[in-house]
Each structure stands twice: as C-alpha cells, then as structure tokens.
Design a protein around this motif. Structure first.
Motif, PDB file in Angstrom:
ATOM      1  N   PRO A  23       0.835  -1.202   0.000  1.00 27.63           N
ATOM      2  CA  PRO A  23       0.000   0.000   0.000  1.00 27.63           C
ATOM      3  C   PRO A  23       0.870   1.253   0.000  1.00 27.63           C
ATOM      4  O   PRO A  23       2.032   1.212   0.422  1.00 27.63           O
ATOM      5  CB  PRO A  23      -0.796  -0.125   1.303  1.00 27.63           C
ATOM      6  CG  PRO A  23       0.077  -0.958   2.189  1.00 27.63           C
ATOM      7  CD  PRO A  23       0.764  -1.932   1.266  1.00 27.63           C
ATOM      8  N   PRO A  24       0.354   2.358  -0.494  1.00 27.01           N
ATOM      9  CA  PRO A  24       1.128   3.603  -0.475  1.00 27.01           C
ATOM     10  C   PRO A  24       1.502   3.983   0.954  1.00 27.01           C
ATOM     11  O   PRO A  24       0.764   3.718   1.900  1.00 27.01           O
ATOM     12  CB  PRO A  24       0.158   4.638  -1.072  1.00 27.01           C
ATOM     13  CG  PRO A  24      -0.862   3.832  -1.806  1.00 27.01           C
ATOM     14  CD  PRO A  24      -0.987   2.541  -1.075  1.00 27.01           C
ATOM     15  N   ARG A  25       2.653   4.600   1.102  1.00 26.70           N
ATOM     16  CA  ARG A  25       3.104   5.038   2.419  1.00 26.70           C
ATOM     17  C   ARG A  25       2.222   6.189   2.899  1.00 26.70           C
ATOM     18  O   ARG A  25       1.980   7.147   2.149  1.00 26.70           O
ATOM     19  CB  ARG A  25       4.554   5.490   2.348  1.00 26.70           C
ATOM     20  CG  ARG A  25       5.136   5.998   3.661  1.00 26.70           C
ATOM     21  CD  ARG A  25       6.628   6.234   3.530  1.00 26.70           C
ATOM     22  NE  ARG A  25       6.945   7.089   2.388  1.00 26.70           N
ATOM     23  CZ  ARG A  25       6.874   8.428   2.434  1.00 26.70           C
ATOM     24  NH1 ARG A  25       6.497   9.043   3.538  1.00 26.70           N
ATOM     25  NH2 ARG A  25       7.210   9.118   1.372  1.00 26.70           N
ATOM     26  N   PRO A  26       1.672   6.137   4.097  1.00 21.35           N
ATOM     27  CA  PRO A  26       0.824   7.215   4.614  1.00 21.35           C
ATOM     28  C   PRO A  26       1.536   8.567   4.534  1.00 21.35           C
ATOM     29  O   PRO A  26       2.705   8.688   4.908  1.00 21.35           O
ATOM     30  CB  PRO A  26       0.577   6.802   6.069  1.00 21.35           C
ATOM     31  CG  PRO A  26       0.713   5.313   6.061  1.00 21.35           C
ATOM     32  CD  PRO A  26       1.813   5.027   5.063  1.00 21.35           C
ATOM     33  N   GLY A  27       0.831   9.557   4.000  1.00 16.16           N
ATOM     34  CA  GLY A  27       1.399  10.894   3.879  1.00 16.16           C
ATOM     35  C   GLY A  27       2.207  11.117   2.629  1.00 16.16           C
ATOM     36  O   GLY A  27       2.618  12.246   2.346  1.00 16.16           O
TER      37      GLY A  27
END
Length: 301
Positions: free
Chosen positions: A145-149
């Motif tokens: 998943p994309p890295r938060p932020g």
C-alpha cells in the motif's frame, strides 16, 4: 497547411481560402469574410462601415475590406492585390497566435480572460503531472500500500474523493488524465463572448457564470465558444475563474449537457461551487461531471 489560430481554425471558408480554393476577394461573403474583417480590426486595420463598434461584422467583402487587406499586405511585404489567400491568411494566422476573438468584451476584459486561460493551462498541466504519480507505482493485490502521507497516497485519496476510483486503476486514471491533457491544445482555439443570457440576477444566486452551447447530437470537440456572463468578471479569485474555464472545457470535451449525479441524472448533479465537498459520484458518472474536474483542480493546488 491548416490555419491554427483561434480566429481561423474552425472556419471552413477560411481554411479553404488558405489553400486558394478559392481565396477571398471582392464579391465574397459569408462567415469566413466576417471573421477576416474582425481579424483585420484586431491587427490594426480600420473598417468602420463593415465592423460595428461591438465587433459584429457584415461578412461582405466590399471596397472597404479590399482596402484593409491591401494595407495589411503592404505592411507585411506581401503582394498587395486585395486577395486573402494562402500567403495573406497564413501571415495573419501567425500574427494572431495566442489571441482570441472576444465578442462584446473591452480590451481590459480580454486581457483578464487571456490571463485566466494561461492560469487554467498551468492548472491542467499540474493535474496531468499529478495523475502520473499513481501510475508509476506497482499495482495489484500483492503491491504494498502507499506510504501514509506520501504524494501517492494523497493523489489516491483525492481520486477516491473526486472520481470514486482507486488510484491503482491505471486505465481509469488515464481517462481522467486525457481530459486534462487535452485542455492545453484545445484552449488555443477557444472563442469567447460576453453575454447577459443565463446570468445570475444577483450575487446570492448561482445562475450561470459561464456556459457553452452546441447543436443537439453534436460529437465531442466540435464547439469552441465559451459564453461569459458579467458575473464571471465580478469574480475576484483568478483561480476560480481559471477552474471555470476547465469546467466549460469538460462540457465541450464530452459534448453533452448537465452534471450527472450518482444515478446519472443530469438534473440533480449540481454542486455549490463554494463548498466543494466530497462528490460521492461513482466513476462512470463522475468522469463526465465538470464539477469533479474543478474539485480535483482546486485541491491539486
């Protein structure tokens, strides 16, 4: 070679004349002659009889138009024969590049719209680049998943809010990107007309700040005129005006009326331009809703 300026590009009579098949001369008449007369005025020639102060031209190639063409030809070291053919029209077309016909607008209003167009192109370019981001990361069930932020996460969230799609769906992302990419070229041939039609009666009502018109059954990319109401020029935020131009382009691109909601209903898809909350429109309808593109452009900034 085709004529490309906003003044000439969409007129078949002028495109034909630019190939000398036949050129325009004394005795010619029609919409192409009218546009030629308006362009001559834009380039500094005087046609007080043929072109009214509001910019309306009579479309009749008479002695006054002949004189204006000859003067323009002399000024540009062309054969001064009064015939608007290949050399004359292409010279005019190059000189008119980057300008646009602006019916019923003052010079100051034309300059404001020209600046708004430049801003709208910058916004469209930014959106186009942003939409590259979700397509440059691995997609699929095994992809992390994309890295938060991260920028990828932010763009993915924006796509979900605006178009109700997952940023990993590259085909759908590319469809949106295509529309933003198309704005750059299409905006070069926009025409504008100031009008009181459909204008809001006061600042408290939404009304139409700008709108487009097209024949019933028209195919995409056939119309180039954006009508601007006085409310458009009262809007103090240049970003708001620029996003309005992108909104009207989406109408042109899709060649269809309305702002569809989650059910595809064209009548219920209106959104308060000041609020711009999450749209909640599924992709197949959001793809055609100009407010969604405004929303994406607003938050991309």
């Amino acid at each position: 070679m085709a004529l490309n300026s906003a003044w000439f590009a969409t007129d078949l009579q002028l495109q034909t004349a630019a190939n000398n098949a036949p050129p325009l001369r004394v005795g010619s008449n029609g919409g192409g002659v009218a546009r030629l007369q308006q362009a001559l005025v834009e380039l500094g020639q005087k046609l007080p009889v043929s072109v009214k102060p509001d910019g309306t031209a009579d479309g009749k190639f008479g002695p006054e138009t002949d004189k204006a063409v000859r003067q323009y030809q002399e000024k540009n070291a062309l054969t001064a024969d009064g015939v608007a053919g290949r050399d004359t029209l292409h010279t005019m077309d190059e000189e008119l590049a980057g300008t646009f016909p602006g019916g019923h607008m003052t010079l100051a209003e034309k300059k404001l719209v020209a600046a708004d167009l430049d801003r709208a192109r910058l916004i469209a370019r930014r959106c186009t680049v942003m939409l590259v981001v979700p397509m440059t990361f691995p997609a699929g069930p095994k992809a992390p998943p994309p890295r938060p932020g991260s920028l990828q996460q932010k763009v993915s969230d924006l796509l979900m809010d605006t178009f109700a799609i997952d940023g990993s769906d590259r085909h759908q992302v590319a469809q949106i990107q295509q529309r933003f990419m198309s704005f750059e070229g299409r905006s070069r041939v926009f025409e504008f007309e100031k009008t009181d039609r459909h204008a809001p009666k006061d600042q408290s009502t939404m009304g139409h700040v700008a709108f487009v018109e097209y024949p019933v059954g028209a195919t995409a990319l056939t119309n180039n005129t954006v009508f601007l109401t006085p409310a458009y020029f009262r809007e103090k935020d240049p970003g708001e005006r620029a996003r309005t131009l992108i909104h009207e382009f989406i109408h042109m691109f899709n060649a269809g009326p309305g702002h569809p909601d989650d059910t595809g209903n064209l009548e219920n898809g209106q959104f308060d331009l000041e609020i711009r909350a999450t749209m909640g429109i599924r992709f197949e309808h959001a793809l055609f809703n100009p407010y969604c593109y405004e929303y994406f452009a607003k938050w991309s900034e």
